[in-house]
Design a protein around this motif. Structure first.
Motif, PDB file in Angstrom:
ATOM      1  N   LEU A  63      56.519 -15.612  21.653  1.00 58.98           N
ATOM      2  CA  LEU A  63      56.435 -14.688  20.456  1.00 58.98           C
ATOM      3  C   LEU A  63      57.521 -13.433  20.848  1.00 58.98           C
ATOM      4  CD1 LEU A  63      55.440 -13.365  17.830  1.00 58.98           C
ATOM      5  CD2 LEU A  63      53.482 -12.329  19.119  1.00 58.98           C
ATOM      6  N   LYS A  64      57.489 -13.037  22.013  1.00 57.06           N
ATOM      7  CA  LYS A  64      58.239 -11.880  22.450  1.00 57.06           C
ATOM      8  C   LYS A  64      59.746 -12.423  22.416  1.00 57.06           C
ATOM      9  CE  LYS A  64      55.083  -9.261  25.327  1.00 57.06           C
ATOM     10  NZ  LYS A  64      54.810  -8.818  26.619  1.00 57.06           N
ATOM     11  N   PRO A  65      60.168 -13.392  22.802  1.00 57.27           N
ATOM     12  CA  PRO A  65      61.779 -13.842  22.570  1.00 57.27           C
ATOM     13  C   PRO A  65      61.821 -13.795  21.050  1.00 57.27           C
ATOM     14  CG  PRO A  65      60.723 -15.164  24.506  1.00 57.27           C
ATOM     15  CD  PRO A  65      59.561 -14.199  23.734  1.00 57.27           C
ATOM     16  N   PHE A  66      61.063 -14.480  20.359  1.00 61.83           N
ATOM     17  CA  PHE A  66      61.286 -14.836  18.807  1.00 61.83           C
ATOM     18  C   PHE A  66      61.492 -13.287  18.162  1.00 61.83           C
ATOM     19  CE2 PHE A  66      59.446 -15.010  14.704  1.00 61.83           C
ATOM     20  CZ  PHE A  66      60.352 -16.163  14.063  1.00 61.83           C
ATOM     21  N   LEU A  67      60.724 -12.334  18.569  1.00 64.04           N
ATOM     22  CA  LEU A  67      60.887 -11.134  18.011  1.00 64.04           C
ATOM     23  C   LEU A  67      62.181 -10.555  18.413  1.00 64.04           C
ATOM     24  CD1 LEU A  67      57.393  -9.555  18.474  1.00 64.04           C
ATOM     25  CD2 LEU A  67      58.229 -10.392  16.352  1.00 64.04           C
ATOM     26  N   GLN A  68      62.487 -11.058  19.494  1.00 63.68           N
ATOM     27  CA  GLN A  68      63.732 -10.230  19.975  1.00 63.68           C
ATOM     28  C   GLN A  68      65.269 -10.943  19.384  1.00 63.68           C
ATOM     29  OE1 GLN A  68      63.135 -10.889  24.253  1.00 63.68           O
ATOM     30  NE2 GLN A  68      63.156  -8.755  24.609  1.00 63.68           N
ATOM     31  N   ASN A  69      64.858 -12.085  18.907  1.00 62.38           N
ATOM     32  CA  ASN A  69      66.037 -12.706  18.487  1.00 62.38           C
ATOM     33  C   ASN A  69      66.318 -13.444  17.212  1.00 62.38           C
ATOM     34  OD1 ASN A  69      67.613 -13.148  21.192  1.00 62.38           O
ATOM     35  ND2 ASN A  69      65.668 -14.140  21.746  1.00 62.38           N
ATOM     36  N   CYS A  70      65.123 -13.186  16.411  1.00 64.33           N
ATOM     37  CA  CYS A  70      65.118 -13.670  15.076  1.00 64.33           C
ATOM     38  C   CYS A  70      64.883 -12.570  13.933  1.00 64.33           C
ATOM     39  CB  CYS A  70      63.986 -14.804  14.924  1.00 64.33           C
ATOM     40  SG  CYS A  70      64.126 -16.176  15.951  1.00 64.33           S
ATOM     41  N   HIS A  71      65.434 -12.959  12.781  1.00 65.71           N
ATOM     42  CA  HIS A  71      64.944 -11.974  11.513  1.00 65.71           C
ATOM     43  C   HIS A  71      63.591 -12.317  11.185  1.00 65.71           C
ATOM     44  CE1 HIS A  71      68.860  -9.908  11.148  1.00 65.71           C
ATOM     45  NE2 HIS A  71      69.430 -11.318  11.335  1.00 65.71           N
ATOM     46  N   LEU A  72      62.795 -11.310  10.719  1.00 66.63           N
ATOM     47  CA  LEU A  72      61.486 -11.927  10.311  1.00 66.63           C
ATOM     48  C   LEU A  72      61.332 -11.713   8.762  1.00 66.63           C
ATOM     49  CD1 LEU A  72      59.315 -10.064  13.072  1.00 66.63           C
ATOM     50  CD2 LEU A  72      59.828 -12.316  12.707  1.00 66.63           C
ATOM     51  N   ARG A  73      60.475 -12.112   8.042  1.00 67.12           N
ATOM     52  CA  ARG A  73      60.089 -12.238   6.678  1.00 67.12           C
ATOM     53  C   ARG A  73      59.110 -11.351   6.702  1.00 67.12           C
ATOM     54  NH1 ARG A  73      59.900 -17.649   3.529  1.00 67.12           N
ATOM     55  NH2 ARG A  73      58.250 -18.044   4.955  1.00 67.12           N
ATOM     56  N   THR A  74      59.005 -10.363   5.623  1.00 68.95           N
ATOM     57  CA  THR A  74      57.748  -9.332   5.824  1.00 68.95           C
ATOM     58  C   THR A  74      56.679  -9.996   5.320  1.00 68.95           C
ATOM     59  OG1 THR A  74      58.573  -8.429   3.738  1.00 68.95           O
ATOM     60  CG2 THR A  74      59.460  -7.362   5.604  1.00 68.95           C
ATOM     61  N   LEU A  75      56.560 -11.033   4.433  1.00 68.61           N
ATOM     62  CA  LEU A  75      55.406 -11.559   3.795  1.00 68.61           C
ATOM     63  C   LEU A  75      54.775 -12.524   4.668  1.00 68.61           C
ATOM     64  CD1 LEU A  75      57.023 -12.238   0.266  1.00 68.61           C
ATOM     65  CD2 LEU A  75      56.021  -9.980   1.024  1.00 68.61           C
ATOM     66  N   MET A  76      55.164 -12.806   5.838  1.00 63.70           N
ATOM     67  CA  MET A  76      54.467 -13.546   6.846  1.00 63.70           C
ATOM     68  C   MET A  76      54.189 -12.973   8.072  1.00 63.70           C
ATOM     69  SD  MET A  76      55.715 -17.474   7.505  1.00 63.70           S
ATOM     70  CE  MET A  76      54.897 -18.869   8.485  1.00 63.70           C
ATOM     71  N   ASP A  77      52.893 -13.161   8.658  1.00 67.89           N
ATOM     72  CA  ASP A  77      52.580 -12.696   9.993  1.00 67.89           C
ATOM     73  C   ASP A  77      53.614 -13.087  10.902  1.00 67.89           C
ATOM     74  OD1 ASP A  77      50.269 -11.564  11.488  1.00 67.89           O
ATOM     75  OD2 ASP A  77      50.895 -13.417  12.712  1.00 67.89           O
ATOM     76  N   PRO A  78      54.077 -12.208  11.840  1.00 68.71           N
ATOM     77  CA  PRO A  78      54.980 -12.553  12.806  1.00 68.71           C
ATOM     78  C   PRO A  78      54.549 -13.721  13.711  1.00 68.71           C
ATOM     79  CG  PRO A  78      54.756 -10.150  12.749  1.00 68.71           C
ATOM     80  CD  PRO A  78      53.663 -10.734  11.869  1.00 68.71           C
ATOM     81  N   VAL A  79      53.529 -13.740  14.036  1.00 64.35           N
ATOM     82  CA  VAL A  79      52.973 -14.955  14.981  1.00 64.35           C
ATOM     83  C   VAL A  79      52.856 -16.349  13.959  1.00 64.35           C
ATOM     84  CG1 VAL A  79      50.989 -15.880  15.997  1.00 64.35           C
ATOM     85  CG2 VAL A  79      51.464 -13.520  16.333  1.00 64.35           C
ATOM     86  N   ASP A  80      52.539 -16.376  12.995  1.00 65.77           N
ATOM     87  CA  ASP A  80      52.790 -17.563  11.949  1.00 65.77           C
ATOM     88  C   ASP A  80      54.269 -17.798  12.096  1.00 65.77           C
ATOM     89  OD1 ASP A  80      50.027 -17.519  11.646  1.00 65.77           O
ATOM     90  OD2 ASP A  80      50.044 -16.490   9.628  1.00 65.77           O
ATOM     91  N   GLN A  81      55.089 -16.670  11.939  1.00 63.00           N
ATOM     92  CA  GLN A  81      56.504 -17.342  11.799  1.00 63.00           C
ATOM     93  C   GLN A  81      56.878 -17.932  12.969  1.00 63.00           C
ATOM     94  OE1 GLN A  81      59.318 -14.264   9.545  1.00 63.00           O
ATOM     95  NE2 GLN A  81      57.526 -13.189   9.397  1.00 63.00           N
TER      96      GLN A  81
END
Length: 282
Positions: A63-81
């Motif tokens: 999760l932490k590397p994903f948050l640092q390196n990826c754009h997130l969609r606001t309509l979906m939980d970060p963990v699910d993404q």
């Protein structure tokens, strides 16, 4: 284990396990045999499938590397993404196969779950699914009692993330692996089910067996936070239009950026070495 299954399992593990996931093979027939037809997976019984779960290590490793390196969609939980990203990598690692990914939260248009994750975990041997029927002469009368999966090594400190289906790959000789019955007594099963149903917020049901690893205080704080507030906890801010009454379907790919004024806070939350002060559950 059949050589074909062992080879595929190893390839999937090579992709997922370094990021805090575990995988367990099963036949579609084993899953369908426990459920009414409305919940069956529409594939031949010998079709190979894999149950995917996340361990406590997933938070730091994935999760932490994903948050640092990826754009997130606001309509979906970060963990699910994050989980969807890593499950999608399986298709890239096995391009010669047709692979259907079903996340644990997916539903049909009529809201029926696409997969009953705890049933899948049980038949795959990943975790024991304790239900009311497993308690003789239960004490709950007319109360509704939900079941819960317990892992032999992690207790309740894990999450079922989804199932990988491999249409066309049939393994009729694959033998089932029984999940470890790590809560064998009636008294302990009552304690478990009551803790899960009536006191789930205090995390106690997860320690029904002594786990090898638990969620960090950081993870507990994150998962105790209501989903709508998790973005702020991570140091992200929603664009102004997200607060408007416009239908979400009109902007499904909106991405987020960290708040500049909270940069030190963001670094803290994204650092594997930093955790917030311990706090009770919600």
């Amino acid at each position: 284990m059949e050589p074909q299954v062992a080879e595929l399992k190893q390839k999937i593990e090579d992709t997922l396990c370094p990021f805090g996931f575990e995988v367990y093979p099963f036949q579609v027939a084993w899953y369908n045999a426990l459920l009414p037809p409305a919940f069956h997976l529409p594939l031949p019984g010998p079709t190979l499938a894999f149950l995917v779960l996340s361990t406590p290590a997933m938070f730091d490793r994935a999760l932490k590397p994903f948050l640092q390196n990826c754009h997130l969609r606001t309509l979906m939980d970060p963990v699910d993404q994050c989980v969807a990203y890593h499950l999608g990598r399986i298709r890239q690692s096995l391009p010669e196969l047709q692979i259907e990914v079903i996340a644990d939260y997916e539903v049909h248009p009529n809201r029926r779950p696409k997969i009953l994750a705890q049933t899948a975990a049980h038949v795959a041997g990943a975790a024991y699914y304790y239900q009311r029927k497993d308690v003789e002469a239960d004490p709950w009368g007319t109360q509704h009692i939900s079941g819960v999966c317990i892992h032999s090594r992690y207790g309740g400190w894990f999450a079922i993330r989804g199932v990988l289906l491999l249409p066309g790959v049939e393994v009729p000789d694959l033998l089932p692996t029984k999940p470890t019955d790590c809560v064998p007594t009636r008294a302990d099963r009552i304690t478990l089910l009551e803790a899960f149903n009536f006191h789930w917020h205090d995390w106690s049901y997860r320690d029904v067996v002594t786990p090898q690893e638990r969620y960090s205080e950081e993870q507990k704080a994150y998962f105790s936070t209501p989903p709508a507030q998790r973005w702020a906890l991570l140091g992200f801010t929603l664009p102004a239009e997200e607060h408007s009454p416009v239908s979400p379907e009109l902007h499904p790919l909106t991405t987020l950026s960290p708040k500049p004024q909270n940069s030190s806070r963001v670094r803290g939350w994204l650092s594997p070495r930093v955790s917030p002060t311990a706090s009770p559950g919600p």
